[in-house]
Design a protein around this motif. Sequence first.
Motif, PDB file in Angstrom:
ATOM      1  N   ARG A 237      30.673  44.565  37.730  1.00  0.00           N
ATOM      2  CA  ARG A 237      30.800  44.343  39.170  1.00  0.00           C
ATOM      3  C   ARG A 237      29.436  44.367  39.844  1.00  0.00           C
ATOM      4  O   ARG A 237      28.556  45.117  39.447  1.00  0.00           O
ATOM      5  CB  ARG A 237      31.682  45.405  39.806  1.00  0.00           C
ATOM      6  CG  ARG A 237      33.103  45.335  39.350  1.00  0.00           C
ATOM      7  CD  ARG A 237      33.927  46.437  40.003  1.00  0.00           C
ATOM      8  NE  ARG A 237      35.324  46.249  39.736  1.00  0.00           N
ATOM      9  CZ  ARG A 237      36.114  45.458  40.449  1.00  0.00           C
ATOM     10  NH1 ARG A 237      35.646  44.798  41.468  1.00  0.00           N
ATOM     11  NH2 ARG A 237      37.380  45.331  40.132  1.00  0.00           N
TER      12      ARG A 237
ATOM     13  N   GLU B  13      36.409  38.334  38.391  1.00  0.00           N
ATOM     14  CA  GLU B  13      37.199  39.066  37.409  1.00  0.00           C
ATOM     15  C   GLU B  13      38.511  38.339  37.105  1.00  0.00           C
ATOM     16  O   GLU B  13      38.924  38.233  35.953  1.00  0.00           O
ATOM     17  CB  GLU B  13      37.475  40.483  37.899  1.00  0.00           C
ATOM     18  CG  GLU B  13      38.118  41.350  36.846  1.00  0.00           C
ATOM     19  CD  GLU B  13      38.188  42.810  37.242  1.00  0.00           C
ATOM     20  OE1 GLU B  13      38.459  43.622  36.355  1.00  0.00           O
ATOM     21  OE2 GLU B  13      37.985  43.127  38.427  1.00  0.00           O
TER      22      GLU B  13
ATOM     23  N   GLU C  33      27.190  45.285  43.165  1.00  0.00           N
ATOM     24  CA  GLU C  33      27.228  46.308  44.201  1.00  0.00           C
ATOM     25  C   GLU C  33      26.258  45.930  45.306  1.00  0.00           C
ATOM     26  O   GLU C  33      25.246  45.280  45.062  1.00  0.00           O
ATOM     27  CB  GLU C  33      26.855  47.670  43.626  1.00  0.00           C
ATOM     28  CG  GLU C  33      27.867  48.194  42.629  1.00  0.00           C
ATOM     29  CD  GLU C  33      27.501  49.552  42.087  1.00  0.00           C
ATOM     30  OE1 GLU C  33      26.490  50.121  42.543  1.00  0.00           O
ATOM     31  OE2 GLU C  33      28.218  50.033  41.208  1.00  0.00           O
TER      32      GLU C  33
ATOM     33  N   ASN D 291      33.486  39.796  43.339  1.00  0.00           N
ATOM     34  CA  ASN D 291      34.019  40.692  42.306  1.00  0.00           C
ATOM     35  C   ASN D 291      35.481  40.400  41.989  1.00  0.00           C
ATOM     36  O   ASN D 291      35.878  40.342  40.828  1.00  0.00           O
ATOM     37  CB  ASN D 291      33.865  42.155  42.740  1.00  0.00           C
ATOM     38  CG  ASN D 291      32.433  42.639  42.645  1.00  0.00           C
ATOM     39  OD1 ASN D 291      31.604  42.059  41.956  1.00  0.00           O
ATOM     40  ND2 ASN D 291      32.135  43.709  43.358  1.00  0.00           N
TER      41      ASN D 291
END
Length: 158
Positions: A44, A79, A46, A75
């Motif tokens: 991920r 995913e 940030e 994110n």
Amino acid sequence: MGKRRKNNLQLTFNILPIDEKATRRAVEEYLETVRQYRQIGFVRREAAVTQAYVYREHQSTNAISKQTERIAIYNVDKEAELKEKDRLLSLAMEGLSSVQSEVIQRSYLDNEGEFDYISCGEMGLSDSTFRRIKVEALNILANSLRLEILIKAEYCLK
């Protein structure tokens, strides 16, 4: 000896010209993406929030930076995209024969660093047979995953 069985998914229609190198490159990139996802998982992003101690004047564009929002959307979307690629590859691999599936697994999806000639010896195949099976399997995967790249032909209608 018995007859050699052809895979049902292997169709040889030469209706549209396919760019074999670009198609192979696209399938290999797809397989590499799935391999990394299976081994590492999704990493991920940030937000990097650093305070500046100096006042900075902004231009009068009234534009708002939505860094956290963009990162959150990335994110979630990335995913989901990787999970879908993994699922589609699993479905496509079910359409391969057991030997083709093992060749693709050893060549692309297992740990990197193993050479093809080692896999040939372990599987009991000659180098040319291994390469032929690998090309057939990549073609089937390209067809199943819809990664075939066509040669762009310019047609003039007068």
